[in-house]
Design a protein around this motif. Structure first.
Motif, PDB file in Angstrom:
ATOM      1  N   MET A 109     -39.104 -16.607   6.302  1.00 30.37           N
ATOM      2  CA  MET A 109     -38.119 -15.626   6.542  1.00 30.37           C
ATOM      3  C   MET A 109     -36.639 -16.459   6.451  1.00 30.37           C
ATOM      4  O   MET A 109     -36.678 -17.729   6.940  1.00 30.37           O
ATOM      5  CB  MET A 109     -38.261 -15.251   8.123  1.00 30.37           C
ATOM      6  N   ASN A 110     -35.691 -16.001   5.849  1.00 35.23           N
ATOM      7  CA  ASN A 110     -34.398 -16.464   5.647  1.00 35.23           C
ATOM      8  C   ASN A 110     -33.424 -16.388   6.837  1.00 35.23           C
ATOM      9  O   ASN A 110     -33.658 -15.178   7.631  1.00 35.23           O
ATOM     10  CB  ASN A 110     -33.913 -15.897   4.399  1.00 35.23           C
ATOM     11  N   LEU A 111     -32.546 -17.250   6.986  1.00 35.48           N
ATOM     12  CA  LEU A 111     -31.574 -17.152   8.061  1.00 35.48           C
ATOM     13  C   LEU A 111     -30.305 -17.001   7.136  1.00 35.48           C
ATOM     14  O   LEU A 111     -30.030 -17.767   6.553  1.00 35.48           O
ATOM     15  CB  LEU A 111     -31.441 -18.202   8.859  1.00 35.48           C
ATOM     16  N   TYR A 112     -29.430 -15.933   7.488  1.00 34.81           N
ATOM     17  CA  TYR A 112     -28.112 -15.570   6.906  1.00 34.81           C
ATOM     18  C   TYR A 112     -27.142 -15.870   7.895  1.00 34.81           C
ATOM     19  O   TYR A 112     -27.135 -15.206   8.945  1.00 34.81           O
ATOM     20  CB  TYR A 112     -28.178 -14.364   6.499  1.00 34.81           C
ATOM     21  N   ILE A 113     -26.151 -16.738   7.481  1.00 33.42           N
ATOM     22  CA  ILE A 113     -25.047 -17.243   8.624  1.00 33.42           C
ATOM     23  C   ILE A 113     -23.886 -16.627   7.959  1.00 33.42           C
ATOM     24  O   ILE A 113     -23.469 -17.251   6.681  1.00 33.42           O
ATOM     25  CB  ILE A 113     -24.906 -18.544   8.704  1.00 33.42           C
ATOM     26  N   LYS A 114     -23.149 -15.726   8.642  1.00 27.67           N
ATOM     27  CA  LYS A 114     -21.974 -15.236   8.072  1.00 27.67           C
ATOM     28  C   LYS A 114     -20.756 -16.073   8.227  1.00 27.67           C
ATOM     29  O   LYS A 114     -20.448 -16.591   9.606  1.00 27.67           O
ATOM     30  CB  LYS A 114     -21.466 -13.890   8.695  1.00 27.67           C
ATOM     31  N   VAL A 115     -19.942 -16.510   7.461  1.00 30.90           N
ATOM     32  CA  VAL A 115     -18.976 -17.289   7.589  1.00 30.90           C
ATOM     33  C   VAL A 115     -17.552 -16.290   6.894  1.00 30.90           C
ATOM     34  O   VAL A 115     -17.810 -15.793   5.856  1.00 30.90           O
ATOM     35  CB  VAL A 115     -19.042 -18.653   6.824  1.00 30.90           C
ATOM     36  N   GLY A 116     -16.482 -16.943   7.245  1.00 32.29           N
ATOM     37  CA  GLY A 116     -15.286 -15.739   6.778  1.00 32.29           C
ATOM     38  C   GLY A 116     -14.589 -16.001   5.473  1.00 32.29           C
ATOM     39  O   GLY A 116     -14.136 -15.143   5.149  1.00 32.29           O
ATOM     40  N   SER A 134     -21.852 -27.900   2.118  1.00 30.24           N
ATOM     41  CA  SER A 134     -21.876 -29.215   2.181  1.00 30.24           C
ATOM     42  C   SER A 134     -22.460 -30.122   3.382  1.00 30.24           C
ATOM     43  O   SER A 134     -22.993 -31.130   3.021  1.00 30.24           O
ATOM     44  CB  SER A 134     -20.354 -29.747   1.769  1.00 30.24           C
ATOM     45  N   VAL A 135     -21.948 -29.631   4.520  1.00 29.74           N
ATOM     46  CA  VAL A 135     -22.478 -30.235   5.726  1.00 29.74           C
ATOM     47  C   VAL A 135     -23.943 -29.953   6.026  1.00 29.74           C
ATOM     48  O   VAL A 135     -24.372 -31.038   6.230  1.00 29.74           O
ATOM     49  CB  VAL A 135     -21.708 -29.517   6.750  1.00 29.74           C
ATOM     50  N   LEU A 136     -24.622 -28.866   5.461  1.00 32.18           N
ATOM     51  CA  LEU A 136     -25.850 -28.729   5.503  1.00 32.18           C
ATOM     52  C   LEU A 136     -26.717 -29.565   4.546  1.00 32.18           C
ATOM     53  O   LEU A 136     -27.717 -30.261   4.979  1.00 32.18           O
ATOM     54  CB  LEU A 136     -26.164 -27.278   5.462  1.00 32.18           C
ATOM     55  N   ASN A 137     -26.137 -29.544   3.472  1.00 31.42           N
ATOM     56  CA  ASN A 137     -26.742 -30.481   2.377  1.00 31.42           C
ATOM     57  C   ASN A 137     -26.790 -31.932   2.699  1.00 31.42           C
ATOM     58  O   ASN A 137     -27.864 -32.745   2.524  1.00 31.42           O
ATOM     59  CB  ASN A 137     -26.149 -30.265   0.945  1.00 31.42           C
ATOM     60  N   LYS A 138     -25.751 -32.571   3.524  1.00 29.20           N
ATOM     61  CA  LYS A 138     -25.768 -33.743   3.753  1.00 29.20           C
ATOM     62  C   LYS A 138     -26.460 -34.300   4.883  1.00 29.20           C
ATOM     63  O   LYS A 138     -26.782 -35.296   5.099  1.00 29.20           O
ATOM     64  CB  LYS A 138     -24.221 -34.325   4.319  1.00 29.20           C
ATOM     65  N   SER A 163     -29.534 -32.852   5.034  1.00 27.02           N
ATOM     66  CA  SER A 163     -30.882 -32.548   4.348  1.00 27.02           C
ATOM     67  C   SER A 163     -31.413 -31.064   4.505  1.00 27.02           C
ATOM     68  O   SER A 163     -32.629 -30.680   4.847  1.00 27.02           O
ATOM     69  CB  SER A 163     -32.036 -33.439   4.954  1.00 27.02           C
ATOM     70  N   VAL A 164     -30.429 -30.026   4.649  1.00 33.97           N
ATOM     71  CA  VAL A 164     -30.862 -28.806   4.918  1.00 33.97           C
ATOM     72  C   VAL A 164     -30.498 -28.120   3.444  1.00 33.97           C
ATOM     73  O   VAL A 164     -29.385 -28.006   3.253  1.00 33.97           O
ATOM     74  CB  VAL A 164     -30.070 -28.268   6.270  1.00 33.97           C
ATOM     75  N   LYS A 165     -31.540 -27.432   2.913  1.00 37.50           N
ATOM     76  CA  LYS A 165     -31.265 -26.625   1.752  1.00 37.50           C
ATOM     77  C   LYS A 165     -30.385 -25.351   2.012  1.00 37.50           C
ATOM     78  O   LYS A 165     -31.086 -24.539   2.964  1.00 37.50           O
ATOM     79  CB  LYS A 165     -32.351 -26.248   1.014  1.00 37.50           C
ATOM     80  N   ALA A 166     -29.185 -25.137   1.422  1.00 38.02           N
ATOM     81  CA  ALA A 166     -28.199 -24.017   1.740  1.00 38.02           C
ATOM     82  C   ALA A 166     -27.805 -23.440   0.488  1.00 38.02           C
ATOM     83  O   ALA A 166     -27.723 -24.349  -0.476  1.00 38.02           O
ATOM     84  CB  ALA A 166     -27.293 -24.367   2.655  1.00 38.02           C
ATOM     85  N   VAL A 214     -22.088 -15.769   2.970  1.00 44.98           N
ATOM     86  CA  VAL A 214     -22.956 -16.006   3.950  1.00 44.98           C
ATOM     87  C   VAL A 214     -23.539 -17.368   3.147  1.00 44.98           C
ATOM     88  O   VAL A 214     -23.706 -17.496   1.924  1.00 44.98           O
ATOM     89  CB  VAL A 214     -24.145 -15.034   4.081  1.00 44.98           C
ATOM     90  N   ILE A 215     -24.319 -17.905   4.083  1.00 45.39           N
ATOM     91  CA  ILE A 215     -24.854 -19.462   3.695  1.00 45.39           C
ATOM     92  C   ILE A 215     -26.336 -18.581   4.030  1.00 45.39           C
ATOM     93  O   ILE A 215     -26.743 -18.480   5.268  1.00 45.39           O
ATOM     94  CB  ILE A 215     -24.646 -20.493   4.693  1.00 45.39           C
ATOM     95  N   ARG A 216     -27.586 -18.845   3.044  1.00 47.81           N
ATOM     96  CA  ARG A 216     -28.766 -18.638   3.401  1.00 47.81           C
ATOM     97  C   ARG A 216     -29.603 -19.954   3.255  1.00 47.81           C
ATOM     98  O   ARG A 216     -29.355 -20.824   2.548  1.00 47.81           O
ATOM     99  CB  ARG A 216     -29.424 -17.748   2.102  1.00 47.81           C
ATOM    100  N   THR A 217     -30.469 -19.975   4.301  1.00 53.26           N
ATOM    101  CA  THR A 217     -31.114 -21.237   4.586  1.00 53.26           C
ATOM    102  C   THR A 217     -32.410 -20.696   5.274  1.00 53.26           C
ATOM    103  O   THR A 217     -32.640 -19.378   5.734  1.00 53.26           O
ATOM    104  CB  THR A 217     -30.509 -22.227   5.397  1.00 53.26           C
TER     105      THR A 217
END
Length: 71
Positions: A1-8, A18-22, A24-27, A44-47
């Motif tokens: 199941m994917n998590l979608y994070i809405k950003v403006g 960039s923050v998530l990849n640094k 070790s989170v694939k986004a 959105v960011i999907r992870t």
């Protein structure tokens, strides 16, 4: 199941990825198909990682989250 994070904006989406990849989170950045008022520019960011961990990382780095959704 994917998590979608809405950003403006695309800028916040790029910063968030960039923050998530640094950390070790694939986004992946995606565009919302039908943004509604309040969704900003509609990005959105999907992870697949833990929602609480992701939110904490983004908030610690000053990235405003407009909402989250699991699909």
């Amino acid at each position: 199941m994917n998590l979608y994070i809405k950003v403006g904006s695309i800028t916040n989406a790029q910063r968030a990825k960039s923050v998530l990849n640094k950390n070790s989170v694939k986004a992946v950045i995606q565009r919302l198909e039908n943004p509604v008022p309040g969704d900003g520019c509609g990005y959105v960011i999907r992870t697949e990682d833990n929602e609480h961990h992701i939110k904490a990382l983004l908030e610690r780095n000053g990235i405003r989250i407009l909402g989250t959704e699991r699909r």
